[in-house]
Design a protein around this motif. Sequence first.
Motif, PDB file in Angstrom:
ATOM      1  N   SER A 191       4.385 -15.093  40.751  1.00  0.00           N
ATOM      2  CA  SER A 191       3.949 -15.270  42.132  1.00  0.00           C
ATOM      3  C   SER A 191       2.676 -16.105  42.142  1.00  0.00           C
ATOM      4  O   SER A 191       1.938 -16.162  41.148  1.00  0.00           O
ATOM      5  N   GLY A 192       2.433 -16.761  43.259  1.00  0.00           N
ATOM      6  CA  GLY A 192       1.212 -17.546  43.394  1.00  0.00           C
ATOM      7  C   GLY A 192       1.069 -18.051  44.817  1.00  0.00           C
ATOM      8  O   GLY A 192       2.014 -17.995  45.621  1.00  0.00           O
ATOM      9  N   PHE A 193      -0.120 -18.526  45.132  1.00  0.00           N
ATOM     10  CA  PHE A 193      -0.390 -19.148  46.419  1.00  0.00           C
ATOM     11  C   PHE A 193      -0.241 -20.659  46.253  1.00  0.00           C
ATOM     12  O   PHE A 193      -0.899 -21.262  45.400  1.00  0.00           O
ATOM     13  N   VAL A 194       0.615 -21.255  47.058  1.00  0.00           N
ATOM     14  CA  VAL A 194       0.872 -22.689  46.960  1.00  0.00           C
ATOM     15  C   VAL A 194       0.310 -23.376  48.200  1.00  0.00           C
ATOM     16  O   VAL A 194       0.752 -23.109  49.319  1.00  0.00           O
ATOM     17  N   THR A 195      -0.665 -24.235  47.968  1.00  0.00           N
ATOM     18  CA  THR A 195      -1.222 -25.046  49.048  1.00  0.00           C
ATOM     19  C   THR A 195      -0.528 -26.395  49.025  1.00  0.00           C
ATOM     20  O   THR A 195      -0.650 -27.153  48.061  1.00  0.00           O
ATOM     21  N   LEU A 196       0.226 -26.665  50.082  1.00  0.00           N
ATOM     22  CA  LEU A 196       0.929 -27.936  50.165  1.00  0.00           C
ATOM     23  C   LEU A 196       0.013 -28.999  50.758  1.00  0.00           C
ATOM     24  O   LEU A 196      -0.803 -28.712  51.641  1.00  0.00           O
ATOM     25  N   PRO A 197       0.126 -30.232  50.297  1.00  0.00           N
ATOM     26  CA  PRO A 197      -0.768 -31.291  50.783  1.00  0.00           C
ATOM     27  C   PRO A 197      -0.523 -31.605  52.255  1.00  0.00           C
ATOM     28  O   PRO A 197       0.605 -31.485  52.751  1.00  0.00           O
ATOM     29  N   ASP A 198      -1.579 -31.988  52.946  1.00  0.00           N
ATOM     30  CA  ASP A 198      -1.466 -32.316  54.360  1.00  0.00           C
ATOM     31  C   ASP A 198      -1.344 -33.815  54.596  1.00  0.00           C
ATOM     32  O   ASP A 198      -1.463 -34.285  55.728  1.00  0.00           O
ATOM     33  N   ARG A 199      -1.091 -34.567  53.511  1.00  0.00           N
ATOM     34  CA  ARG A 199      -0.935 -36.015  53.650  1.00  0.00           C
ATOM     35  C   ARG A 199       0.125 -36.494  52.663  1.00  0.00           C
ATOM     36  O   ARG A 199       0.306 -35.902  51.597  1.00  0.00           O
ATOM     37  N   PRO A 200       0.828 -37.554  52.999  1.00  0.00           N
ATOM     38  CA  PRO A 200       1.837 -38.095  52.085  1.00  0.00           C
ATOM     39  C   PRO A 200       1.207 -38.484  50.747  1.00  0.00           C
ATOM     40  O   PRO A 200       0.111 -39.043  50.705  1.00  0.00           O
ATOM     41  N   GLY A 201       1.899 -38.161  49.682  1.00  0.00           N
ATOM     42  CA  GLY A 201       1.393 -38.509  48.357  1.00  0.00           C
ATOM     43  C   GLY A 201       0.457 -37.497  47.764  1.00  0.00           C
ATOM     44  O   GLY A 201       0.036 -37.637  46.604  1.00  0.00           O
ATOM     45  N   GLY A 202       0.107 -36.451  48.536  1.00  0.00           N
ATOM     46  CA  GLY A 202      -0.786 -35.429  48.023  1.00  0.00           C
ATOM     47  C   GLY A 202      -0.102 -34.539  47.007  1.00  0.00           C
ATOM     48  O   GLY A 202       1.123 -34.550  46.856  1.00  0.00           O
ATOM     49  N   THR A 203      -0.901 -33.752  46.308  1.00  0.00           N
ATOM     50  CA  THR A 203      -0.393 -32.900  45.235  1.00  0.00           C
ATOM     51  C   THR A 203      -0.547 -31.425  45.597  1.00  0.00           C
ATOM     52  O   THR A 203      -1.633 -31.005  46.011  1.00  0.00           O
ATOM     53  N   PRO A 204       0.500 -30.619  45.465  1.00  0.00           N
ATOM     54  CA  PRO A 204       0.365 -29.179  45.723  1.00  0.00           C
ATOM     55  C   PRO A 204      -0.573 -28.531  44.710  1.00  0.00           C
ATOM     56  O   PRO A 204      -0.693 -28.991  43.573  1.00  0.00           O
ATOM     57  N   VAL A 205      -1.202 -27.455  45.140  1.00  0.00           N
ATOM     58  CA  VAL A 205      -2.091 -26.693  44.272  1.00  0.00           C
ATOM     59  C   VAL A 205      -1.598 -25.250  44.216  1.00  0.00           C
ATOM     60  O   VAL A 205      -1.361 -24.630  45.254  1.00  0.00           O
ATOM     61  N   VAL A 206      -1.423 -24.744  43.003  1.00  0.00           N
ATOM     62  CA  VAL A 206      -0.987 -23.359  42.814  1.00  0.00           C
ATOM     63  C   VAL A 206      -2.162 -22.543  42.295  1.00  0.00           C
ATOM     64  O   VAL A 206      -2.748 -22.863  41.266  1.00  0.00           O
ATOM     65  N   THR A 207      -2.513 -21.499  43.033  1.00  0.00           N
ATOM     66  CA  THR A 207      -3.610 -20.620  42.642  1.00  0.00           C
ATOM     67  C   THR A 207      -3.122 -19.169  42.692  1.00  0.00           C
ATOM     68  O   THR A 207      -2.022 -18.882  43.166  1.00  0.00           O
ATOM     69  N   GLY A 208      -3.983 -18.267  42.214  1.00  0.00           N
ATOM     70  CA  GLY A 208      -3.667 -16.842  42.296  1.00  0.00           C
ATOM     71  C   GLY A 208      -2.377 -16.477  41.597  1.00  0.00           C
ATOM     72  O   GLY A 208      -1.686 -15.532  41.993  1.00  0.00           O
ATOM     73  N   ARG A 209      -2.078 -17.199  40.535  1.00  0.00           N
ATOM     74  CA  ARG A 209      -0.810 -16.967  39.843  1.00  0.00           C
ATOM     75  C   ARG A 209      -0.863 -15.645  39.084  1.00  0.00           C
ATOM     76  O   ARG A 209      -1.843 -15.339  38.408  1.00  0.00           O
ATOM     77  N   CYS A 210       0.215 -14.885  39.163  1.00  0.00           N
ATOM     78  CA  CYS A 210       0.331 -13.638  38.413  1.00  0.00           C
ATOM     79  C   CYS A 210       1.806 -13.361  38.184  1.00  0.00           C
ATOM     80  O   CYS A 210       2.674 -14.032  38.760  1.00  0.00           O
ATOM     81  N   GLU A 211       2.118 -12.406  37.353  1.00  0.00           N
ATOM     82  CA  GLU A 211       3.514 -12.088  37.098  1.00  0.00           C
ATOM     83  C   GLU A 211       3.673 -10.641  36.660  1.00  0.00           C
ATOM     84  O   GLU A 211       2.725 -10.001  36.196  1.00  0.00           O
ATOM     85  N   ILE A 212       4.892 -10.149  36.843  1.00  0.00           N
ATOM     86  CA  ILE A 212       5.274  -8.826  36.366  1.00  0.00           C
ATOM     87  C   ILE A 212       6.584  -8.980  35.599  1.00  0.00           C
ATOM     88  O   ILE A 212       7.356  -9.908  35.863  1.00  0.00           O
TER      89      ILE A 212
END
Length: 334
Positions: free
Chosen positions: A21-42
């Motif tokens: 699981s994680g928080f995915v911030t999607l870019p607000d402009r064309p060509g932007g890069t998503p950022v994955v934070t708060g990643r964890c797993e079970i």
Amino acid sequence: MSGGDPAVYLSFDIGGTKVASGFVTLPDRPGGTPVVTGRCEIPTEAARGGDDLRERIVALAVRQLDRAADEGTTIAGVGIAAAGVPDGETGVIVSATDILPGWRGQRIYDAFARVTDLPVRMIGDVGAHGLGEASYGAGRGRDVVLSIGVGTGIGGAIVTHGALFTGAHGVAGHAGHVPSALGRGFLCSCGTREGHVEPVASGTGLRDLYNRRREEAYEGRPVADGDVPEPALSGADVAVRAGLGEPLACAVLADSARALGECIGGMGNLIDPDVIVISGSVVKAGPIWWDALRAGFAESALALVRPTPLVEGELGGDAPLIGAAAAIDRHVRS
């Protein structure tokens, strides 16, 4: 979600071994890069059954949502990449293999509705991987993307103009179940021995193909003879042996990749994609594998399809989380 702000989604990737699981911030402009934070797993702990897995996923969601609230992060929705064949409209797992006992029939949307009123969207895990690569990875900017995942098994996804194509029964993209003569006699995960490519071209398939050929080549001779190789433990083991120049491993790696390339060529003839993205652990097998894959593709593909680039995926393990976020983003904005 205010206009112009990057959207943040809570994503899940539910597999046979672990749930990430994680928080995915999607870019607000064309060509932007998503950022994955708060990643964890079970751990999936599949043997505990589908009901138990469902409840532990919901509990993980509660912890993640509490974490987001503590950090002042506004979550716009929940995206889920799920093993098996999920129905994205009803939130029900309509089919699953014995790898996840009791997973079929689970009502995932109903379970999440008990703990959050956020919108939820679920797609298949391999489809999510393909959607992530098509939207933000190696397939970015292409109208028609064929994504192939080659790991423990083989799966695929077809993405057209940013939308995942799932077919009439939700099974479109099952690339591992394309016929291949090399696979005849090997037990596929779907139950057939009639010749699918997955049981000879996945990571486990490489191991099984190597070990069968080893038995045939050295029948009756003990490993103590010195020139008889030990049985392979994994596909990675076969790739390492091939890298060291072992003839049997080199032949198995090349034959397996060529068979897969031929199958991908057939898929290309049917779909006519702009690009074919290949991801998963097996793509790290080295130049023998890639050369044979491309050779098999070229032999099988029609003349107009043959120039289609075969490229390695760019997003790695984040691809399903990003794809799940892309799916819920498309849903809430539609």
